[in-house]
Design an enzyme around this catalytic site. Structure first.
Site, PDB file in Angstrom:
ATOM      1  N   LYS A   1       0.842  -1.194   0.000  1.00 42.50           N
ATOM      2  CA  LYS A   1       0.000   0.000   0.000  1.00 42.50           C
ATOM      3  C   LYS A   1       0.879   1.247   0.000  1.00 42.50           C
ATOM      4  CE  LYS A   1      -0.503   0.091   5.041  1.00 42.50           C
ATOM      5  NZ  LYS A   1      -1.439   0.163   6.177  1.00 42.50           N
TER       6      LYS A   1
ATOM      7  N   TYR B   1      14.940  31.546   3.654  1.00 43.58           N
ATOM      8  CA  TYR B   1      13.752  32.306   4.037  1.00 43.58           C
ATOM      9  C   TYR B   1      13.787  32.677   5.510  1.00 43.58           C
ATOM     10  CZ  TYR B   1      11.264  31.236  -0.323  1.00 43.58           C
ATOM     11  OH  TYR B   1      10.865  31.158  -1.631  1.00 43.58           O
TER      12      TYR B   1
END
Length: 371
Positions: free
Chosen positions: A40, A263
């Site tokens: 999965k 940033y």
């Protein structure tokens, strides 16, 4: 999200290591037990189709989360047993039946809704889920299990299996595990009809509670070479991490004392420093909380300085390496290694999440040599 092949950031998957890891577990569980490989979430980020194709002859089937994941395997030509672990919408039943995909039925409400909507269950393959203490999906009593199985059989479905899932098999304390095990085994012993396949063992159960394996196991994270407990419990045998995440330096520059990086100007150089830029960021699954963590360059740990951007990180280098020099985010470089578990510990999460968050933008490449 499109895979970005025209940059150096890549996840290399060693399929031979996955095969090795499966063999390791199989050597320590009853030979009669079936092995279901859990693929999965794109095989925990490793590539569901490629992994399934590589291990097809080694396992007895596959487990996925939903119908789309099952259909991906079918469309790739994999005709093996597939069990969907999650709950399907009633309108998805017909397609699952058409594709010979086994579904999970987890409660009477779902069955009643299917009956109300006159959905044909004849020929449908089913495993019934038991909630033995996880608190998610599943029946919670023998009476409910018996009623559900009888109803499914009357409607023409074939109930091939019954299973549960342990909440704490990867923990040192066995109190909760023992409670769940007792609930499940008692329920099984009291069934009016016992399905052929009975499974409760996830990776952790298969490793640390192998004496409780019933007649099938579901191998997830251990198949990909990671410890289900993180570092809480010691593995009793070797497994090999199957995935490496690497990139390369695309710019190297010298900054001066007082210069800021990234940033928010959250990093200020305390002296003249060499800063390298690497094209990987949070859009690739390398999350913002990894500021202050490290990567490997030429066998040296190099700190991530400044904020992790969407597409780039900046690292402090011990010297000016050439452009194109390999940067290892997960994997081994020289004598040093960074594991997905190391990344998880920095992020205060689990190694499962680290692998699953590696986005589709990162191309997966496969080392197909088998040892």
């Amino acid at each position: 999200m499109i895979a970005s092949y025209h940059r150096p950031t890549t996840a290399l998957v060693h399929l031979d290591r996955i095969k090795f890891n499966i063999e390791q577990v199989q050597h320590h569980i009853p030979k009669s037990a079936k092995t279901f490989a859990v693929v999965k979430a794109n095989a925990y980020g490793h590539g569901a189709v490629q992994v399934a194709q590589a291990i097809q002859k080694q396992v007895d089937g596959f487990c996925v989360s939903n119908l789309d994941e099952a259909l991906e395997l079918r469309q790739a030509g994999l005709n093996d047993f597939i069990l969907i672990l999650g709950v399907l919408l009633p309108e998805e039943v017909a397609l699952a039946k058409k594709e010979n995909i086994t579904i999970t039925v987890a409660d009477l409400d779902w069955f009643d809704k299917v009956q109300t909507e006159n959905i044909d269950l004849a020929g449908l393959s089913v495993h019934v889920k038991v909630d033995s203490g996880m608190g998610r999906i599943g029946v919670r009593s023998t009476a409910e299990a018996n009623q559900l199985i009888a109803g499914l059989q009357k409607a023409g479905a074939t109930v091939n299996g019954i299973f549960t899932h342990f909440a704490t098999a990867d923990e040192a304390s066995t109190v909760k595990f023992s409670q769940q095990l007792e609930m499940f085994t008692t329920l099984i012993s009291q069934l009016d009809y016992k399905p052929q396949t009975v499974h409760a063992s996830n990776s952790a159960t298969s490793i640390w509670h192998s004496d409780t394996v019933m007649n099938a196991v579901r191998l997830g994270i251990v198949m990909y070479g990671l410890n289900p407990s993180g570092n809480a419990l010691e593995l009793p045998y070797e497994v090999k991490p199957a995935l490496e995440l690497t990139s390369a330096l695309v710019q190297v520059k010298e900054v001066q004392a007082g210069d800021t990086v990234g940033y928010g100007a959250t990093y200020t150089a305390s002296q003249a420093e060499i800063i390298g830029t690497v094209p990987v960021g949070y859009a690739d699954g390398w999350t913002r909380d990894l500021q202050g963590f490290h990567v490997l360059v030429n066998g040296h740990y190099c700190e991530i300085v400044g904020r992790v951007s969407m597409d780039q990180i900046t690292i402090r280098l011990p010297k000016a390496y050439p452009l194109g020099t390999k940067v290892t985010l997960i994997g081994q470089d020289g004598h040093e290694t960074i594991s997905a578990t190391d990344v998880a510990e920095k992020r205060e999460t689990i190694n499962y999440e680290v692998l699953c968050l590696i986005s589709d933008r990162v191309p997966r490449k496969y080392d197909k040599k088998f040892s």
